[in-house]
Design an enzyme around this catalytic site. Structure first.
Site, mmCIF file in Angstrom:
data_model
loop_
_atom_site.group_PDB
_atom_site.id
_atom_site.type_symbol
_atom_site.label_atom_id
_atom_site.label_comp_id
_atom_site.label_asym_id
_atom_site.label_seq_id
_atom_site.Cartn_x
_atom_site.Cartn_y
_atom_site.Cartn_z
ATOM 1 N N CYS A 1 -0.008 3.124 3.684
ATOM 2 C CA CYS A 1 0.361 2.743 4.978
ATOM 3 C C CYS A 1 1.520 1.698 4.976
ATOM 4 O O CYS A 1 1.795 0.983 6.018
ATOM 5 C CB CYS A 1 -0.696 2.275 5.582
ATOM 6 N N ASP B 1 21.933 -9.420 -16.393
ATOM 7 C CA ASP B 1 21.692 -10.272 -15.461
ATOM 8 C C ASP B 1 20.556 -11.167 -16.175
ATOM 9 O O ASP B 1 19.311 -10.477 -16.297
ATOM 10 C CB ASP B 1 21.314 -9.497 -14.217
ATOM 11 N N CYS C 1 -6.534 -2.237 0.149
ATOM 12 C CA CYS C 1 -5.618 -2.105 1.215
ATOM 13 C C CYS C 1 -6.600 -2.380 2.549
ATOM 14 O O CYS C 1 -7.457 -1.782 2.742
ATOM 15 C CB CYS C 1 -4.968 -0.917 1.765
ATOM 16 N N CYS D 1 -6.275 0.896 5.272
ATOM 17 C CA CYS D 1 -6.806 2.098 4.984
ATOM 18 C C CYS D 1 -7.894 2.221 3.844
ATOM 19 O O CYS D 1 -8.029 1.012 3.222
ATOM 20 C CB CYS D 1 -5.591 2.909 4.631
ATOM 21 N N CYS E 1 0.866 -1.062 0.060
ATOM 22 C CA CYS E 1 0.054 -0.064 -0.029
ATOM 23 C C CYS E 1 0.847 1.208 -0.127
ATOM 24 O O CYS E 1 1.773 1.380 0.867
ATOM 25 C CB CYS E 1 -0.837 0.003 1.154
HETATM 26 ZN ZN LIG Z 1 -3.234 1.323 3.078
#
Ligand SMILES: [Zn+2]
Lengths: 455, 246
Positions: free
Chosen positions: A205, A355, A224, A227, A202
């Protein structure tokens, strides 16, 4: 001012010489002109009615070319870097050519700021942010941060963003005008994913996101759990997707209507390219009928997924440059009922990414189930590819390691099958295309969509 | 015979094809009739020290690594106890750094590590990136271990013995010729991604270390590694400088 005129004249002279010599030279004129006048693009862009920048990890070239085709069909004169030369020198080269009313510019996601610091865009389209060559952009969040800084230079631009990519939508936070495109749940949506994920944190948060479903990679319907952050509603949404041999069908639902779209291009990744290009065209007020017509006939430029015919054979040549691209290519193209010969040509030169660890992040399972002859592994990293397939569950007897491109393609053509698929990294693309043409293969790409000036 | 493999934070620490190593260990055990049970170990999971024979810890992007490191720090005492009791462990790149004593950032802050390896890491300017080959005498093989490294941090050993000596490439810090760290049956290394793919001798060494605790010395039946060793040799030679760096 004199410096700029000199730079423009020099750039155009080099472009003219390149055309005379039939050299590709796609970025050289812009490269030289930028040396003479580092602010060159600022001057060249003045006077355009609309400037559209297309950036992101995958699908830039197809989205750019499709949008340019739609706008041309709508009667506008369009300038674009259709050859996929998307570094600043390539963008400058495009602008040095004939002027137009609208500029549709494909811009490398890693050097966006170098372009936006000079070019004020009216619209910035961001296709997706997927894990690419890790030794170039070793972290996606860092890349998203760099794009955010680049956008600050062009504060008036409207953003057209992929709603299904949480890293992309986070760029729309607090921005003035934002339009989203996205894809509703399809029969192919998955509850969980086999691919290695990034961008599932997220942005507010910093906790792991949860998903109702995935389309591919980290694209899907996310939210999320802590939140209010979630996938935004898409103004341009694909619904009712049907993937069929010979084409893809879906509805594009937008504020005020819906389009029924058919495309000869395979795969969900091309649905996203169409949603991005068609959504932007609708935002610009292009007639829906024009969009439907162009999408129905549009084929991508050479090398993205180019089909060749050789006697009774149907050979698809496709560029793969990251695990998502490789996984999606296999999911799309290795699902045929017909027995298929596979060639995977992996190089590790600078343009490929040094790579090759990324091979192990791709979902190769479609190859396990596909009706196929032995899988030929080629290129400088043929052995790495073969080992990866061995541990994924392909029997060693079904693997052939033939690093040399010419030998590998002759081995492929010796297989008694009608379908062949060549997946290769960047520096192998031109090599295999030339080898196919030398052996008498005919490209299906029409002159209208193939690359000008590349011999 | 059964191998219990714990995969730490598979959803966060998964950069550069790291998960390939778990697949390779599983396959090479299964091809010999050894059962494998892979358990993902993630945030907040409680752990019993004796539960696993082999633990795997990969590298991740900064933010993911930040999330994992707070939890790993809490699991530190358990992890150390497991290794003291003979559990084998492979930690790669970011995972390797987290198991050292501390990491000093560019701004001078010190982030504590688990302290399994007597080593510390400092932020560096230029990323150390490229193909690398090292010699690991303990493997009893004339074949080098080859791989790819890509790290900003410089790790310095203060007492831990290295995994191997650099033949070419940068290794721990680009200066002292050491690569990786060892403590008991734990291995830390900067050779990232599918390290074990071209190094089946290292994969089997790890399997023997892992099985030792429960089953004593185990003789692993030989596998056909022609493809792996031919690729090892080809890549090794291709990047071998005309004159070795060390
Ligand atoms: Zn969040």
């Amino acid at each position: 001012m004199f410096r700029r005129i000199l730079a423009i004249l020099a750039g155009r002279l080099v472009a003219f010489l390149c055309r005379c010599l039939k050299k590709g030279g796609t970025s050289l004129p812009g490269f030289l002109a930028l040396k003479l006048d580092p602010d060159l693009m600022k001057g060249l862009i003045a006077g355009y009615r609309q400037v559209i920048i297309v950036t992101g990890t995958n699908g830039k070239t197809t989205t750019t070319n499709l949008l340019a085709s739609i706008l041309r069909a709508a009667g506008l004169s369009v300038v674009t870097n259709s050859e996929g030369a998307n570094m600043p020198a390539g963008v400058a080269t495009a602008l040095l050519g004939q002027r137009g009313e609208v500029a549709v510019l494909e811009v490398d996601e890693g050097t966006l700021a170098l372009v936006t610091s000079q070019v004020q865009a009216d619209i910035v389209v961001i296709t997706n942010l997927l894990r690419d060559q890790l030794d170039r952009y070793h972290e996606l969040q860092q890349l998203a941060g760099a794009i955010q800084k680049a956008l600050v230079h062009t504060p008036e631009a409207a953003l057209v963003l992929n709603a299904d990519d949480s890293l992309v939508t986070s760029l729309g936070d607090g921005w003035g005008i934002v339009r989203y495109f996205g894809l509703a749940r399809t029969p192919w949506s998955q509850e969980s994913t086999r691919e290695v994920l990034e961008g599932h944190i997220c942005p507010h948060c910093h906790q792991p996101l949860e998903f109702n479903f995935y389309h591919y990679s980290h694209l899907g319907d996310y939210f999320c759990p802590r939140c209010s952050y979630r996938r935004p509603r898409a103004e341009y949404e694909g619904r009712g997707l049907q993937l069929k041999p010979g084409g893809t069908h879906f509805n594009l639902v937008y504020p005020g209507g819906a389009l029924v779209l058919h495309t000869p291009m395979p795969g969900i990744y091309n649905v996203y390219n169409i949603l991005a290009a068609a959504g932007t065209a609708l935002y610009l007020g292009v007639e829906p009928a024009t969009i439907v017509r162009v999408v129905a006939s549009f084929l991508p430029g050479q090398g993205r997924a180019e089909t060749f015919y050789l006697r009774d054979r149907h050979i698809t040549l496709m560029l793969v440059k990251n695990p998502t691209g490789l996984g999606v290519a296999l999911r799309t193209l290795a699902t045929g009922r017909q027995k298929t010969a596979f060639l995977l040509a992996i190089n590790d030169l600078a343009a490929d990414g040094r790579d090759v660890s990324w091979l192990w992040d791709a979902d190769l399972t479609p190859l396990l189930a596909a009706p196929r002859s032995p899988i030929i592994c080629a290129g400088l990293r043929a052995g790495d590819m073969a080992i990866c397939l061995k541990y994924q569950g392909i029997k060693e007897a079904d693997l052939e390691v033939i690093p040399d491109p010419a030998a590998s393609i002759d081995r492929l053509l010796a297989e008694p099958v009608q379908e062949a698929l060549i997946l290769c990294t960047y520096t192998n693309l031109a090599v295999y295309r030339r080898l196919l043409l030398q052996r008498g293969a005919r490209s299906e790409v029409t002159s209208g969509t193939s690359l000008p000036g590349v011999s | 015979m059964k191998l219990h493999l714990g995969h730490l934070y598979p959803e966060f620490l998964n950069l550069y094809g790291d998960r390939g190593n778990v697949l390779i260990l599983c396959r090479r055990a299964q091809w010999r009739g050894i059962q494998v049970e892979v358990t993902p170990i993630s945030l907040g999971d409680k752990l019993a020290p004796g539960a696993y024979d082999l633990l795997f810890l990969g590298g991740g992007p900064d933010q993911e690594q930040g999330i994992a490191s707070a939890d790993l720090f809490a699991k530190g005492p358990w992890l150390k106890e497991a290794v003291e009791e003979g559990t084998a462990l492979l930690a790669i790149c970011g995972g390797y750094q987290l198991l050292g004593e501390y990491y000093r950032t560019a701004s001078g802050d010190t982030l504590p590590g688990v302290g399994l390896f007597a080593a510390y890491t400092e932020a560096g300017n230029k990323r150390l990136k490229g193909n690398i080959a090292i010699q690991v005498p303990e493997l009893g093989s004339e074949h080098p271990i080859i791989g790819f490294e890509n790290h900003g941090g410089r790790t310095f050993l203060k007492g831990a013995r290295p995994l191997g000596q650099v033949i070419y490439g940068d290794g721990n810090n680009g200066a002292d010729g050491t690569e990786g760290a060892r403590y008991r049956n734990a291995i830390g290394t900067y050779l990232h991604g599918p390290l074990l793919s071209k190094n089946p001798h290292l994969a089997d060494y790890l399997l023997r270390l892992a099985l030792r605790r429960r089953y004593g010395e185990v003789e692993l039946s030989p596998l056909d590694d022609t493809l792996e060793m031919a690729t090892n040799a080809a890549v090794y030679k291709r990047f071998l400088p005309a004159r070795g760096k060390w």
